[in-house]
Write a protein that holds these residues in place. Structure first.
Motif, short mmCIF file in Angstrom:
data_model
loop_
_atom_site.label_atom_id
_atom_site.label_comp_id
_atom_site.label_asym_id
_atom_site.label_seq_id
_atom_site.Cartn_x
_atom_site.Cartn_y
_atom_site.Cartn_z
N PHE A 162 62.14 -44.43 -24.90
CA PHE A 162 62.94 -45.59 -25.29
C PHE A 162 62.08 -46.75 -25.79
O PHE A 162 62.62 -47.71 -26.35
CB PHE A 162 63.83 -46.05 -24.12
CG PHE A 162 65.18 -45.40 -24.17
CD1 PHE A 162 65.35 -44.08 -23.78
CD2 PHE A 162 66.29 -46.08 -24.65
CE1 PHE A 162 66.59 -43.45 -23.87
CE2 PHE A 162 67.53 -45.47 -24.74
CZ PHE A 162 67.68 -44.16 -24.34
N GLY B 48 65.39 -49.83 -17.74
CA GLY B 48 65.14 -50.40 -19.07
C GLY B 48 64.53 -51.79 -18.91
O GLY B 48 63.70 -52.01 -18.01
N PHE C 261 70.81 -55.06 -18.17
CA PHE C 261 72.07 -54.58 -17.61
C PHE C 261 72.20 -55.01 -16.14
O PHE C 261 73.22 -55.54 -15.71
CB PHE C 261 72.15 -53.04 -17.72
CG PHE C 261 73.39 -52.50 -17.10
CD1 PHE C 261 74.58 -52.47 -17.82
CD2 PHE C 261 73.41 -52.09 -15.77
CE1 PHE C 261 75.75 -52.04 -17.22
CE2 PHE C 261 74.57 -51.64 -15.18
CZ PHE C 261 75.75 -51.61 -15.91
N MET D 193 62.83 -48.39 -11.24
CA MET D 193 62.08 -47.22 -11.73
C MET D 193 62.34 -47.10 -13.23
O MET D 193 63.49 -47.06 -13.67
CB MET D 193 62.56 -45.97 -11.01
CG MET D 193 61.85 -44.73 -11.43
SD MET D 193 62.03 -43.48 -10.16
CE MET D 193 61.82 -42.01 -11.13
N ASN E 164 72.31 -46.29 -14.73
CA ASN E 164 73.28 -46.53 -15.79
C ASN E 164 72.83 -45.89 -17.09
O ASN E 164 71.90 -46.36 -17.74
CB ASN E 164 73.44 -48.06 -15.96
CG ASN E 164 74.66 -48.40 -16.78
OD1 ASN E 164 75.77 -48.04 -16.40
ND2 ASN E 164 74.47 -49.05 -17.91
N VAL F 232 66.37 -36.96 -18.14
CA VAL F 232 65.37 -36.50 -17.17
C VAL F 232 64.95 -35.08 -17.54
O VAL F 232 65.68 -34.35 -18.20
CB VAL F 232 65.88 -36.58 -15.72
CG1 VAL F 232 66.16 -38.02 -15.33
CG2 VAL F 232 67.10 -35.69 -15.50
C1 LIG Z 1 70.10 -45.74 -22.24
S1 LIG Z 1 68.78 -46.53 -21.46
C2 LIG Z 1 69.59 -47.35 -20.11
C3 LIG Z 1 68.82 -48.53 -19.59
C4 LIG Z 1 69.58 -49.36 -18.52
N1 LIG Z 1 69.90 -48.59 -17.36
C5 LIG Z 1 70.84 -49.93 -19.15
O1 LIG Z 1 71.93 -49.61 -18.71
O2 LIG Z 1 70.72 -50.69 -20.12
C6 LIG Z 1 67.96 -45.20 -20.64
C7 LIG Z 1 66.73 -45.64 -19.85
O3 LIG Z 1 66.28 -44.52 -19.07
C8 LIG Z 1 64.87 -44.51 -19.05
N2 LIG Z 1 64.42 -43.16 -18.71
C9 LIG Z 1 64.22 -42.11 -19.54
N3 LIG Z 1 63.76 -41.05 -18.83
C10 LIG Z 1 63.70 -41.44 -17.54
C11 LIG Z 1 63.30 -40.78 -16.34
N4 LIG Z 1 62.87 -39.52 -16.34
N5 LIG Z 1 63.34 -41.48 -15.18
C12 LIG Z 1 63.77 -42.77 -15.17
N6 LIG Z 1 64.15 -43.44 -16.29
C13 LIG Z 1 64.12 -42.79 -17.45
C14 LIG Z 1 64.53 -44.92 -20.48
O4 LIG Z 1 63.18 -45.32 -20.63
C15 LIG Z 1 65.54 -46.03 -20.72
O5 LIG Z 1 65.05 -47.28 -20.30
#
Ligand SMILES: C[S@@+](CC[C@H](N)C(=O)[O-])C[C@H]1O[C@@H](n2cnc3c(N)ncnc32)[C@H](O)[C@@H]1O
Length: 255
Positions: free
Chosen positions: A6, A52, A56, A76, A118, A124
């Motif tokens: 991201f 992120g 949010f 995290m 969210n 993952v």
């Molecule tokens: C669609 S964004 C959502 C961000 C935030 N939760 C929001 O609602 O705005 C997805 C987030 O998940 C993170 N992400 C991706 N793979 C992940 C993982 N394996 N473990 C934790 N976070 C992860 C990304 O870096 C990104 O910040």
């Protein structure tokens, strides 16, 4: 499944967040599920899985009005600068230092009263393992709150079309997979729809922002003309308008 960076699409994701009511609508659901969650508690250990840049969660915590004396935040997030920004942004919601993780630590001793994730579990590497890791960390009386899109969501139809043009299956998990993973572990899953819309002045550049957010590093390999044309179905005059919904899941710990 495929992981998604991201960091390289953060401005496209910000455009999506700014032009859609998805966050607002997810927040309404979380606020409803968390009504009186603070009553009678002396602390709330909160894990934000995939925070992120923290925007949010900042909006959600602003709506909850919980005492900073209660909250203990763990964030995290694999993208370092977003994790750091989130920690700064959310520091005022807790009297304690915000803890940050780039991944789950080996030990699962630390328990949480709330795990919120969210729109993250699509990305993952191993969903079953991640859900097991979350399940081991929920405290008694705790809750897991998740938002995910299902195959009925219009954005996932764009995934399907885009990856279809590449000749590969969608490399991410969906709401259906997440629900099944929790049920397989023996948890009950409470599910509700949350409607939202994505609306912006129609232009090729704006359509491309949404396609970059959705398809990331795969986009350069996809025939772009076909995908851009596919988005014609959402255009009304000068405006792009997509009406769709996410799934909101609540999973309770065994008490
Ligand atoms: C669609 S964004 C959502 C961000 C935030 N939760 C929001 O609602 O705005 C997805 C987030 O998940 C993170 N992400 C991706 N793979 C992940 C993982 N394996 N473990 C934790 N976070 C992860 C990304 O870096 C990104 O910040």
């Amino acid at each position: 499944m495929a992981e998604k960076d991201f960091g390289s699409i953060e401005t496209d994701y910000e455009f999506f967040m700014a032009q859609s009511t998805e966050a607002e609508s997810d927040i309404e659901q979380y606020v409803r599920h968390l009504s009186r969650f603070d009553a009678g508690r002396t602390s709330i250990r909160w894990l934000d899985f995939g925070c992120g840049n923290g925007e949010f969660t900042q909006r959600l915590l602003s709506r909850l009005h919980w005492s900073p004396a209660l909250l203990q935040l763990t964030l995290m997030e694999p993208v370092r600068h977003q994790r750091q920004l989130a920690a700064r942004r959310l520091a005022g919601f807790s009297r304690r230092k915000v803890e940050t993780w780039d991944q789950f630590p080996d030990s699962d001793e630390q328990k949480f009263d709330l795990i919120i994730s969210n729109h993250v579990l699509y990305y993952v590497d191993n969903l079953q393992e991640t859900v097991q890791q979350m399940a081991r960390r929920i405290a008694l009386g705790g809750k897991v709150l998740l938002a995910m899109a299902s195959w009925e969501n219009e954005l996932l139809k764009i995934w399907k079309a885009g990856f279809g043009l590449l000749g590969i299956p969608v490399p991410y998990y969906t709401a259906e997979d997440v629900e099944a993973a929790w049920r397989d572990l023996g948890f009950q899953v409470n599910k509700t729809h949350s409607d939202f819309e994505l609306r912006f002045p129609d232009s090729e550049e704006n359509r491309l922002k949404i396609l970059r957010f959705l398809l990331g590093e795969y986009l350069p390999r996809i025939p772009i003309g076909e995908l851009l044309n596919m988005l014609d179905r959402y255009v009304d005059g000068d405006e792009f308008l997509m009406e769709t919904f996410s799934e909101s899941f609540v999973i309770q710990s065994e008490e």
